[in-house]
Design an enzyme around this catalytic site. Structure first.
Site, PDB file in Angstrom:
ATOM      1  N   GLU A  47       0.820  -1.206   0.000  1.00 21.77           N
ATOM      2  CA  GLU A  47       0.000   0.000   0.000  1.00 21.77           C
ATOM      3  C   GLU A  47       0.859   1.263   0.000  1.00 21.77           C
ATOM      4  O   GLU A  47       0.524   2.250  -0.651  1.00 21.77           O
ATOM      5  CB  GLU A  47      -0.952   0.005   1.204  1.00 21.77           C
ATOM      6  CG  GLU A  47      -2.067  -1.018   1.119  1.00 21.77           C
ATOM      7  CD  GLU A  47      -2.994  -0.784  -0.077  1.00 21.77           C
ATOM      8  OE1 GLU A  47      -3.042   0.337  -0.605  1.00 21.77           O
ATOM      9  OE2 GLU A  47      -3.666  -1.746  -0.491  1.00 21.77           O
ATOM     10  N   TYR A 130      -5.905   6.404   5.094  1.00 21.37           N
ATOM     11  CA  TYR A 130      -6.007   5.436   3.991  1.00 21.37           C
ATOM     12  C   TYR A 130      -5.229   4.158   4.306  1.00 21.37           C
ATOM     13  O   TYR A 130      -5.759   3.045   4.189  1.00 21.37           O
ATOM     14  CB  TYR A 130      -5.491   6.032   2.667  1.00 21.37           C
ATOM     15  CG  TYR A 130      -5.325   4.935   1.647  1.00 21.37           C
ATOM     16  CD1 TYR A 130      -6.449   4.379   1.035  1.00 21.37           C
ATOM     17  CD2 TYR A 130      -4.075   4.395   1.363  1.00 21.37           C
ATOM     18  CE1 TYR A 130      -6.319   3.312   0.157  1.00 21.37           C
ATOM     19  CE2 TYR A 130      -3.943   3.339   0.483  1.00 21.37           C
ATOM     20  CZ  TYR A 130      -5.066   2.797  -0.120  1.00 21.37           C
ATOM     21  OH  TYR A 130      -4.941   1.734  -0.981  1.00 21.37           O
ATOM     22  N   ASP A 148      -8.667   6.216  -1.297  1.00 19.70           N
ATOM     23  CA  ASP A 148      -7.570   6.734  -2.121  1.00 19.70           C
ATOM     24  C   ASP A 148      -8.156   7.450  -3.335  1.00 19.70           C
ATOM     25  O   ASP A 148      -9.370   7.645  -3.445  1.00 19.70           O
ATOM     26  CB  ASP A 148      -6.622   5.603  -2.526  1.00 19.70           C
ATOM     27  CG  ASP A 148      -7.241   4.613  -3.505  1.00 19.70           C
ATOM     28  OD1 ASP A 148      -8.461   4.714  -3.786  1.00 19.70           O
ATOM     29  OD2 ASP A 148      -6.506   3.737  -3.996  1.00 19.70           O
TER      30      ASP A 148
END
Length: 368
Positions: A47, A130, A148
């Site tokens: 991520e 996030y 996102d």
């Protein structure tokens, strides 16, 4: 439960939306290495790598990274030079520094177990809403949104959200909607499904609405206004900085310098560089290098290459030249290294491009 102003659906419509999204994801998800299991370490690394970077770009980096640092502890206590080299080319190097600090926190404060609560995750260096949402939903199956750019594009089109996505407060709008929409039984597939649709179907300029499983729910599609969303107010123009970089060759070695330990591209390596306008003559450029590096240079006649590199807040326009040392010594923050020694160091992308252009020119000259 308080219903958000944009979400006026009944429970049946919400259930239909969840089912359409999750079933599409299960049938169409890409095979990606970080989806092989639910290891929080792998998911977290992926991520962070994927922030501001395309999946196709990240794939080889992720594979190499996991080979070099197969466990959190391997990465957490690696030398900074090693982690920068592993990240070389991905950009935004503060990401990997923060990631290492955060993983040390996990080892030292949480017994090596990635936390499974939002509050604890947000206490870690560099972890924002996030990343916390992605880890909680994908690794732990928790009902936590992960907002996102892809997700904001999809949701803004579905509900015709006219708030500027560049404003931090707008994220709260998306999070409030998603807390009500997210599938409590399939949080991972729900979040990844939204990301995947944003990446593959609901694209910025040419959305493939006929292939979208969420078409029937999309207000922007019904109104023919897909390209009006998301609303994004243009930022002020970036500052452009003209630079001259120099590949200084001496006895088969090359002069390189390490950037300062703080600020842009901190701790990375580059060729000696000064700020200089495009129309400055060689004598003035040489004087700048003498003042900055204590080296009197003899410049080759031709420019090696020009490189333009865009950062989030500024633009570098670099002219690369080739030189050798007439007087002076390489000292302090500069070193004189062989090609093999340079290969062990982490160089930012613009300097990698310069080096490749130099090698190409050098090879061409050798063939003449």
């Amino acid at each position: 439960m308080q219903t958000h102003e944009f979400l006026n659906w009944d429970s049946s419509k919400i259930s239909s939306f969840r089912a359409a999204l999750v079933s599409w994801y299960d049938a169409n998800k890409r095979v990606l290495p970080w989806r092989e299991n639910t290891d929080p370490y792998r998911i977290w690394v992926s991520e962070v790598m994927l922030q501001q970077t395309r999946v196709d770009t990240v794939l080889p980096y992720f594979e190499r990274f996991m080979q070099k640092f197969p466990t959190m502890r391997d990465f957490a206590y690696a030398a900074e030079a090693e982690i920068l080299k592993a990240w070389e080319g991905l950009g935004y190097y503060s990401r990997v520094r923060n990631l290492q600090i955060a993983m040390r926190q996990v080892i030292e404060e949480f017994d090596g177990v990635v936390p499974d609560t939002k509050e604890e995750l947000l206490s870690l260096k560099g972890v924002g809403p996030y990343t916390a949402g992605a880890i909680l939903s994908i690794a732990y199956g928790k009902q936590e949104p992960a907002v996102d750019g892809n997700v904001m594009r999809v949701i803004s089109r579905i509900f015709e959200i006219d708030e500027d996505i560049m404003k931090p407060k707008t994220r709260k709008t998306f999070e409030a909607i998603l807390y009500e929409l997210i599938d409590p039984k399939h949080a991972s597939a729900f979040n990844q499904g939204l990301m995947e649709i944003g990446a593959l179907v609901c694209t910025p300029k040419k959305p493939m609405c006929l292939l979208c499983p969420l078409q029937e729910f999309c207000e922007a599609h019904k109104d023919g206004k897909e390209l009006d969303y998301p609303v994004k107010i243009k930022k002020t123009k970036s500052k452009t900085i003209p630079l001259v970089a120099m590949i200084i060759e001496q006895d088969g070695k090359y002069v390189v310098e390490q950037r300062k330990s703080t600020g842009l591209l901190a701790g990375m390596w580059q060729f000696p560089t000064v700020e200089a306008a495009p129309d400055e003559n060689d004598e003035l450029v040489k004087l700048k290098f003498l003042r900055e590096y204590g080296l009197t240079l003899e410049l080759s006649d031709e420019v090696v290459t020009h490189v333009k590199h865009v950062f989030s807040h500024l633009v570098w326009e670099v002219e690369l030249k080739h030189a050798r040392i007439l007087e002076g010594e390489v000292t302090g923050r500069t070193k004189c290294l062989t090609e093999n020694e340079m290969a062990e160091l982490a160089f930012p992308v613009p300097y990698q491009k310069m080096w490749q252009a130099f090698l190409k020119q050098k090879g061409g000259n050798n063939n003449e």
